[in-house]
Design an enzyme around this catalytic site. Sequence first.
Site, short mmCIF file in Angstrom:
data_model
loop_
_atom_site.label_atom_id
_atom_site.label_comp_id
_atom_site.label_asym_id
_atom_site.label_seq_id
_atom_site.Cartn_x
_atom_site.Cartn_y
_atom_site.Cartn_z
N LYS A 149 209.61 -20.01 71.56
CA LYS A 149 209.51 -20.72 70.61
C LYS A 149 208.92 -22.10 71.27
O LYS A 149 208.15 -22.54 70.67
CB LYS A 149 211.19 -21.45 70.45
CG LYS A 149 211.94 -20.35 69.88
CD LYS A 149 213.31 -20.65 69.43
CE LYS A 149 214.04 -20.82 70.75
NZ LYS A 149 214.41 -19.83 71.56
N ARG A 159 210.65 -17.37 83.62
CA ARG A 159 210.17 -18.82 83.05
C ARG A 159 210.07 -20.03 84.45
O ARG A 159 210.88 -20.09 85.07
CB ARG A 159 210.95 -19.01 81.93
CG ARG A 159 210.56 -20.67 81.48
CD ARG A 159 211.00 -20.84 80.03
NE ARG A 159 212.47 -20.74 79.88
CZ ARG A 159 213.28 -20.62 78.73
NH1 ARG A 159 212.41 -20.85 77.63
NH2 ARG A 159 214.40 -20.33 78.53
N ARG A 205 223.90 -16.56 76.29
CA ARG A 205 222.95 -17.02 75.41
C ARG A 205 222.63 -16.00 74.34
O ARG A 205 222.69 -16.26 73.15
CB ARG A 205 221.75 -17.64 76.03
CG ARG A 205 221.92 -19.18 76.67
CD ARG A 205 220.99 -19.33 77.96
NE ARG A 205 219.87 -19.59 77.57
CZ ARG A 205 218.88 -19.47 78.49
NH1 ARG A 205 219.19 -19.00 79.83
NH2 ARG A 205 217.86 -19.42 78.07
P1 ADP Z 1 211.93 -20.22 73.97
O1 ADP Z 1 211.58 -21.68 73.94
O2 ADP Z 1 211.87 -19.40 72.89
O3 ADP Z 1 213.12 -20.07 75.09
P2 ADP Z 1 209.50 -20.13 75.87
O4 ADP Z 1 208.29 -20.31 74.98
O5 ADP Z 1 209.77 -20.90 76.84
O6 ADP Z 1 210.59 -19.63 74.88
O7 ADP Z 1 208.97 -18.69 76.62
C1 ADP Z 1 209.81 -17.91 77.36
C2 ADP Z 1 209.11 -17.70 78.52
O8 ADP Z 1 208.36 -16.50 78.08
C3 ADP Z 1 208.11 -18.46 79.23
O9 ADP Z 1 208.09 -18.16 80.71
C4 ADP Z 1 206.70 -18.24 78.55
O10 ADP Z 1 205.49 -18.38 79.39
C5 ADP Z 1 206.97 -16.74 78.21
N1 ADP Z 1 206.20 -16.13 77.01
C6 ADP Z 1 206.17 -16.86 75.72
N2 ADP Z 1 205.48 -16.08 74.99
C7 ADP Z 1 205.17 -14.87 75.61
C8 ADP Z 1 204.48 -13.89 75.02
N3 ADP Z 1 204.07 -13.71 73.76
N4 ADP Z 1 204.14 -12.68 75.79
C9 ADP Z 1 204.52 -12.99 77.31
N5 ADP Z 1 205.26 -13.98 77.58
C10 ADP Z 1 205.53 -14.99 76.79
P1 ADP Z 2 216.13 -21.43 74.94
O1 ADP Z 2 214.95 -21.61 75.65
O2 ADP Z 2 217.13 -20.39 75.78
O3 ADP Z 2 216.22 -20.94 73.36
P2 ADP Z 2 216.86 -24.30 74.59
O4 ADP Z 2 216.15 -24.82 75.43
O5 ADP Z 2 216.62 -24.18 73.21
O6 ADP Z 2 217.06 -22.59 74.94
O7 ADP Z 2 218.55 -24.62 74.81
C1 ADP Z 2 218.95 -24.65 75.99
C2 ADP Z 2 220.49 -24.94 75.74
O8 ADP Z 2 220.72 -26.20 74.95
C3 ADP Z 2 221.33 -23.80 75.04
O9 ADP Z 2 221.79 -22.75 75.63
C4 ADP Z 2 222.42 -24.66 74.20
O10 ADP Z 2 223.58 -24.79 75.46
C5 ADP Z 2 221.69 -26.05 74.18
N1 ADP Z 2 221.22 -26.33 72.94
C6 ADP Z 2 220.04 -26.50 72.54
N2 ADP Z 2 219.87 -26.82 71.32
C7 ADP Z 2 220.96 -26.34 70.54
C8 ADP Z 2 221.65 -26.68 69.26
N3 ADP Z 2 220.66 -26.75 68.29
N4 ADP Z 2 223.05 -26.49 69.42
C9 ADP Z 2 223.66 -26.08 70.28
N5 ADP Z 2 223.20 -26.14 71.59
C10 ADP Z 2 222.15 -26.23 71.49
#
Ligand code: ADP
Ligand code: ADP
Length: 217
Positions: A13, A127, A171
Site C-alpha cells: 500500500k 521492510r 495483523r
Molecule cells: P504496506 O504499506 O501494504 O504494508 P509496503 O508498501 O510498505 O506495504 O511494502 C511492504 C514491503 O514489501 C516493503 O519492504 C516494500 O519495499 C516491499 N514491496 C512492496 N511492493 C512490492 C512488490 N510488488 N514486490 C516486492 N516487494 C514489494
Molecule cells: P501495514 O503496513 O502493516 O498495513 P500500517 O502502517 O497501515 O500497517 O498500520 C500499522 C498499525 O497501525 C496497525 O497494525 C494498527 O495497529 C494501526 N492502524 C493503522 N491504521 C489503522 C486503522 N485505520 N484502524 C486501526 N488501527 C490502525
Amino acid sequence: MNLLIIGAPGAGKGTMSELILNRYELVHVSTGDMLRAAVKNGTPVGLKAQGYMNRGELVPDEVIHDIIVERLSQDDVDAGFLFDGYPRTENQAVDLDEILKELDKKIDMVINLNIAEEELIKRITGRRLCPACGEIYNIYFNPPKEEGKCDKCGADLIQRKDDNLESLEVRLSEYHKNTQPVIEYYEKKDIVRHIDAAQAIEKVFEDISKELEGLCR
Ligand code: ADP
Ligand code: ADP
Ligand code: ZN
C-alpha cells in the site's frame, strides 16, 4: 478524485501510494503513518495507540475517527485524497461515509491489493524505512544501493518495531476478521478494483495506472 488503497500488511500500500502520488496530486492520508508520528511525538493519541500497534492489534475506532475528522478538516483535501490503510473495519467505513457526506465528498475507487499470505513474510521482515524522507525499501526485493542507507537522502534506515513474525500473525488475523468485510462493503457499491499485488513493483503500478486512467477519462 478520492481513492482508497487496501490490502494485507505488506501488500504494498505504501509503495503504491508513493507511485500514485508522483503522478496525481492527491493528499496522502495514511493512518499508520499518522499514528506512528503521534507515538513518536508522545501525543495523547500516540499514548492511546502505542500498545495496540506494538501487539499488531487494531487501534480502537474512536481514536481513528478523531484523527480522520481532524485531517479532513484541513483545506488541502479538496484537491482529492488517497486513504492508505483506512478504513480497516466496517465500522470505520460506515463512519467515513457519514463524515464524507457532511463534506459533500465521496470515494471514487477502492484499489484492493491481492496477495497470498506466504508472500508477505519476506515483505514484512525485510521492510526497511527511511525515517527522514519516508522511502520504503526491502532487503530482499528492493534493497538500497548501499546497505542500511537511504538512496534518496543518505539517512540510516530503520525497521518498524511491529515488523516481526509474531506481530504479523496478529495483523493478518485482524485483517481477515476486520478488514476483509470492508472490501465487501465497497464491493456492494461497485467501486472496488482488484489488483494482483504479487507481481513486480512496476507491474503492479502499471495495473493500477490503467484503472486510474479509466477513472480520469
Ligand atoms: P504496506 O504499506 O501494504 O504494508 P509496503 O508498501 O510498505 O506495504 O511494502 C511492504 C514491503 O514489501 C516493503 O519492504 C516494500 O519495499 C516491499 N514491496 C512492496 N511492493 C512490492 C512488490 N510488488 N514486490 C516486492 N516487494 C514489494
Ligand atoms: P501495514 O503496513 O502493516 O498495513 P500500517 O502502517 O497501515 O500497517 O498500520 C500499522 C498499525 O497501525 C496497525 O497494525 C494498527 O495497529 C494501526 N492502524 C493503522 N491504521 C489503522 C486503522 N485505520 N484502524 C486501526 N488501527 C490502525
Ligand atoms: Zn531518505
